[in-house]
Structures are given as structure tokens and as C-alpha cells.
Motif scaffolding. Structure first.
Motif, short mmCIF file in Angstrom:
data_model
loop_
_atom_site.label_atom_id
_atom_site.label_comp_id
_atom_site.label_asym_id
_atom_site.label_seq_id
_atom_site.Cartn_x
_atom_site.Cartn_y
_atom_site.Cartn_z
N HIS A 16 74.32 20.08 60.47
CA HIS A 16 72.92 19.84 60.13
C HIS A 16 72.38 21.13 59.52
CE1 HIS A 16 72.11 16.05 62.46
NE2 HIS A 16 73.23 16.43 63.05
N LEU A 17 71.79 21.01 58.35
CA LEU A 17 71.22 22.18 57.71
C LEU A 17 69.86 22.52 58.31
CD1 LEU A 17 71.98 21.35 53.96
CD2 LEU A 17 73.30 22.77 55.52
N LEU A 18 69.52 23.78 58.25
CA LEU A 18 68.19 24.21 58.69
C LEU A 18 67.10 23.49 57.88
CD1 LEU A 18 68.84 28.03 59.08
CD2 LEU A 18 68.14 26.47 60.91
N ALA A 19 67.37 23.28 56.59
CA ALA A 19 66.38 22.63 55.72
C ALA A 19 66.31 21.12 55.92
CB ALA A 19 66.70 22.94 54.27
N GLU A 20 67.35 20.54 56.56
CA GLU A 20 67.40 19.08 56.77
C GLU A 20 67.91 18.81 58.18
OE1 GLU A 20 68.78 16.65 53.12
OE2 GLU A 20 69.98 18.49 53.09
N PRO A 21 67.18 19.19 59.19
CA PRO A 21 67.72 19.10 60.55
C PRO A 21 68.03 17.70 61.03
CG PRO A 21 65.38 19.63 60.57
CD PRO A 21 65.82 19.75 59.15
N ALA A 22 67.42 16.67 60.39
CA ALA A 22 67.64 15.30 60.86
C ALA A 22 68.83 14.63 60.19
CB ALA A 22 66.38 14.47 60.62
N ARG A 23 69.38 15.25 59.14
CA ARG A 23 70.44 14.59 58.39
C ARG A 23 71.78 15.23 58.69
NH1 ARG A 23 71.30 14.20 51.78
NH2 ARG A 23 73.46 13.43 51.91
N PRO A 24 72.74 14.45 59.17
CA PRO A 24 74.07 15.00 59.39
C PRO A 24 74.92 14.92 58.13
CG PRO A 24 73.99 12.79 60.24
CD PRO A 24 72.62 13.09 59.71
N TYR A 25 75.69 15.93 57.87
CA TYR A 25 76.72 15.91 56.83
C TYR A 25 78.08 15.83 57.53
CZ TYR A 25 73.24 17.25 53.36
OH TYR A 25 72.14 17.26 52.52
N TRP A 26 79.01 15.12 56.90
CA TRP A 26 80.31 14.86 57.53
C TRP A 26 81.46 15.29 56.64
CZ3 TRP A 26 80.38 13.17 62.47
CH2 TRP A 26 79.23 12.57 62.96
N GLY A 27 82.51 15.79 57.29
CA GLY A 27 83.76 15.96 56.59
C GLY A 27 84.51 14.64 56.54
N LYS A 28 85.68 14.64 55.89
CA LYS A 28 86.44 13.40 55.74
C LYS A 28 87.30 13.11 56.95
CE LYS A 28 86.56 13.49 50.69
NZ LYS A 28 87.42 13.51 49.47
N GLY A 29 87.48 14.08 57.81
CA GLY A 29 88.23 13.85 59.03
C GLY A 29 89.67 14.33 58.95
N THR A 30 90.22 14.65 60.11
CA THR A 30 91.61 15.05 60.21
C THR A 30 92.22 14.37 61.44
OG1 THR A 30 93.14 16.94 60.27
CG2 THR A 30 91.09 17.18 61.51
N GLN A 31 93.43 13.86 61.30
CA GLN A 31 94.06 13.09 62.37
C GLN A 31 94.71 14.01 63.40
OE1 GLN A 31 94.31 9.59 62.81
NE2 GLN A 31 95.22 10.15 64.80
N VAL A 32 94.45 13.70 64.67
CA VAL A 32 95.11 14.36 65.79
C VAL A 32 95.82 13.28 66.60
CG1 VAL A 32 94.78 15.60 67.95
CG2 VAL A 32 93.50 16.27 65.91
N THR A 33 97.12 13.46 66.80
CA THR A 33 97.91 12.50 67.56
C THR A 33 98.62 13.22 68.69
OG1 THR A 33 98.25 11.14 65.59
CG2 THR A 33 99.71 10.75 67.47
N VAL A 34 98.39 12.76 69.91
CA VAL A 34 99.01 13.37 71.09
C VAL A 34 99.90 12.32 71.74
CG1 VAL A 34 98.64 14.60 73.24
CG2 VAL A 34 96.97 14.80 71.39
N SER A 35 101.16 12.64 71.88
CA SER A 35 102.12 11.70 72.46
C SER A 35 102.62 12.20 73.81
CB SER A 35 103.28 11.48 71.50
OG SER A 35 103.93 12.72 71.24
N LEU A 36 103.10 11.27 74.59
CA LEU A 36 103.63 11.63 75.92
C LEU A 36 104.96 12.34 75.79
CD1 LEU A 36 102.75 8.39 77.89
CD2 LEU A 36 101.79 10.68 78.26
#
Length: 118
Positions: free
Chosen positions: A98-118
Motif C-alpha cells: 500500500h502506497l503512502l499516497a494511496e493507503p486504501a489500494r493494494p498493489y499485488w505481485g504475480k505470485g510465486t509457488q511454494v510447495t512443501v512435501s512430506l
């Protein structure tokens, strides 16, 4: 506006560690709040950790004591160190800000996968 780019996801066995990084396209001093959400298959996106760079970071109960969020002001980055990973930590991890100038608007990245196996 700000663009967020995540890196550091991957696959690991339970008990292992991963470190995620999120780099912002503008000065981190323009950003009020920065952190990470995650989304597991078939579940809603949930907050993992956040930091304003001023007070104490916030963590989801499920990750307290295992995950650490930190800011690198020189590199305009926020990292998420994840230790003692569990299969239930599997999901796509999204950086947000959230920017200081736009505190109500979230910006998002595209995401990164995390996989945890037994």
C-alpha cells in the motif's frame, strides 16, 4: 503506482526453509505497508505477514515463530524467511503493498509457488 516482483519460491521437504523476496519498482519509503499473502488450492487468500517498517511486524498465528519478514530499504525489498516449513504452507505467495499516497489500494505481485512435501 508500484510494480512488485516476487522471487525465491520452490519445492522443499517438510522442515526445510525458503526465502522469498519482493522487489518494488519505486522507493520503499513511498510504501506504507508491505507484506505477503498466500493462497492454497481451493482456499481463500490469507495474510501471512506484513510490515510498515516502523512498528512490530504482524504475522498470521499459523506462521508465528517460523516466518520472519524484513525490509531492505536500500534495495526496496521485503523478504520473507520461512523456516520449519509444513505441507500446509503450500500455496502461491503474493507480495502486496500500500502506497503512502494511496493507503486504501493494494498493489499485488504475480505470485510465486511454494510447495512443501512430506
Amino acid at each position: 503506482q508500484v510494480q512488485l516482483v516476487e522471487s525465491g519460491g520452490g519445492s522443499v521437504q517438510a522442515g526445510g526453509s525458503l526465502r522469498l523476496s519482493c522487489t518494488a519498482s519505486r522507493s520503499i519509503f513511498d510504501i506504507w505497508l508491505m507484506g505477503w499473502y498466500r493462497q492454497a488450492p481451493g482456499k481463500q487468500r490469507e495474510l501471512v505477514a506484513s510490515t510498515t517498517g516502523g512498528g512490530e511486524p504482524d504475522y498470521a498465528d499459523a506462521v508465528k515463530g517460523r516466518f520472519t519478514i524484513s525490509r531492505d530499504n536500500r534495495k526496496n525489498m521485503v523478504d520473507l524467511q520461512m523456516n520449519n516449513l509444513k505441507p500446509e504452507d503450500t500455496g502461491v505467495y503474493y507480495c502486496y503493498a500500500h502506497l503512502l499516497a494511496e493507503p486504501a489500494r493494494p498493489y499485488w505481485g504475480k505470485g510465486t509457488q511454494v510447495t512443501v512435501s512430506l
